[in-house]
Design an enzyme around this catalytic site. Sequence first.
Site, mmCIF file in Angstrom:
data_model
loop_
_atom_site.group_PDB
_atom_site.id
_atom_site.type_symbol
_atom_site.label_atom_id
_atom_site.label_comp_id
_atom_site.label_asym_id
_atom_site.label_seq_id
_atom_site.Cartn_x
_atom_site.Cartn_y
_atom_site.Cartn_z
ATOM 1 N N THR A 283 12.310 25.689 49.603
ATOM 2 C CA THR A 283 10.863 25.910 49.714
ATOM 3 C C THR A 283 10.505 27.380 49.472
ATOM 4 O OG1 THR A 283 10.980 26.413 52.067
ATOM 5 C CG2 THR A 283 10.689 24.087 51.455
ATOM 6 N N GLY B 35 10.921 29.783 51.418
ATOM 7 C CA GLY B 35 10.530 30.468 52.652
ATOM 8 C C GLY B 35 11.493 31.607 52.966
ATOM 9 N N THR B 36 12.775 31.311 52.956
ATOM 10 C CA THR B 36 13.794 32.308 53.286
ATOM 11 C C THR B 36 13.665 33.529 52.387
ATOM 12 O OG1 THR B 36 15.303 30.530 53.902
ATOM 13 C CG2 THR B 36 16.303 32.668 53.443
ATOM 14 N N ASP C 252 21.079 34.308 47.034
ATOM 15 C CA ASP C 252 21.178 33.106 47.874
ATOM 16 C C ASP C 252 21.772 31.990 47.032
ATOM 17 O OD1 ASP C 252 21.025 31.652 50.183
ATOM 18 O OD2 ASP C 252 18.869 31.905 50.466
ATOM 19 N N LYS D 286 18.117 36.923 60.151
ATOM 20 C CA LYS D 286 17.272 35.726 60.108
ATOM 21 C C LYS D 286 17.663 34.795 61.243
ATOM 22 C CE LYS D 286 17.968 32.167 57.108
ATOM 23 N NZ LYS D 286 18.027 31.392 55.861
ATOM 24 N N ASN E 297 12.615 -3.526 42.632
ATOM 25 C CA ASN E 297 12.722 -3.043 44.020
ATOM 26 C C ASN E 297 13.435 -1.704 44.126
ATOM 27 O OD1 ASN E 297 15.331 -3.715 43.472
ATOM 28 N ND2 ASN E 297 15.670 -4.927 45.320
HETATM 29 C C1 R5P Z 1 20.371 28.410 54.029
HETATM 30 O O1 R5P Z 1 21.363 28.451 54.736
HETATM 31 C C2 R5P Z 1 20.438 28.368 52.536
HETATM 32 O O2 R5P Z 1 21.474 29.161 52.047
HETATM 33 C C3 R5P Z 1 19.125 28.785 51.911
HETATM 34 O O3 R5P Z 1 18.826 30.118 52.314
HETATM 35 C C4 R5P Z 1 17.988 27.893 52.349
HETATM 36 O O4 R5P Z 1 18.369 26.562 52.359
HETATM 37 C C5 R5P Z 1 16.809 28.071 51.445
HETATM 38 O O5 R5P Z 1 15.790 27.221 51.866
HETATM 39 P P1 R5P Z 1 14.286 27.626 51.758
HETATM 40 O O6 R5P Z 1 14.067 28.101 50.359
HETATM 41 O O7 R5P Z 1 13.527 26.351 52.067
HETATM 42 O O8 R5P Z 1 14.024 28.689 52.781
#
Ligand code: R5P
Length: 326
Positions: free
Chosen positions: A235, A237-238, A230, A202, A45
């Site tokens: 994902t 995206g940022t 970062d 952003k 499970n």
């Molecule tokens: C946001 O505050 C984090 O520092 C990252 O920029 C974010 O979590 C990245 O996420 P993703 O790659 O999905 O845009």
Amino acid sequence: MNEIRLSSEKRLRLFTGRAYPELAEEVAAELGIPITPTSAYDFANGEIFVRFEESVRGSDAFVIQSHSAPVNKQIMEQLIMVDALKRASAKRITVVLPFYAYARQDKKHRGREPISARLMADLFKTAGADRLMCVDLHTSQIQGFFDGPVDHLFALPLLTNYVGSKVDRKNLVIVSPDSGRVRVAERWSEMLGGTSIAFIHKTRDPRVPNESTTGKVVGDVKGMTCVVIDDMIDTAGTITKAVDALIDAGAKDVIIAATHAVLSGPAVDRLKKSRVSEVVVTNTLPISEESRFDNLTVLSIAPLLARAMKEVFEDGSVTSLFDGHS
Ligand code: R5P
């Protein structure tokens, strides 16, 4: 009469969950110690069972687990390991979190929301953790969520050494992908001898996960090499929107540098299609063969973790690892 020898010597012992044993093996090699053998399996499970194959009594135990997907399973396994260590009389238990999951939920954006990063710290404390060791927390304040010592390690020297060796520092701009990370960009700039800084304006709707809207570039990037920094690529995206904004604003080329390669869902595809020259990450999380691509560089965090564990074990200074950045 038999002689009884009393010894108060602690033994450093390293334990790993099943999420990313290769990282623990690298750390063990750096430390020159074996990983303590552990049996772990899942019941039908999904419940997890763990047992250590040797006595752990009196040990200075370090339990490493990368919170990779499926995140909740990896966390639960680590909690169970800590519980087992506590019940088997380990002298001190340090939970090693190369990537601290749920760190982005560190405050309530709106009413009726959790602070899951705090809950994580409480769970580890309840399980029996005496101390936490983390790499590049999403925000430094998370250290205060845990009632005990937290060793917050920084990948900054590792990343800046690598990037600094590859670029012409005179034409370099460090770019924060949002206004919240400008302080980190400043530290990058200091480490690289005082480069200029820019950031991307952003905006994000807190009701929609993993969705951000990139606005304009604030700062002069025309003809420059940009390093977008970062804490994580989830994902992507940022970061890929930041690359587009920078190239559109006239940047010569763009490098991405991030500590945690979460690489969920569309991340790899987005990065491959992006106009980025190089993506530099560390191995706080496992990166499968399928997720690797030509311009991806993975730097090992294992030497830093091993040095920090040695300092903790020997009651040395973890701050000394930060090259003045405590
Ligand atoms: C946001 O505050 C984090 O520092 C990252 O920029 C974010 O979590 C990245 O996420 P993703 O790659 O999905 O845009």
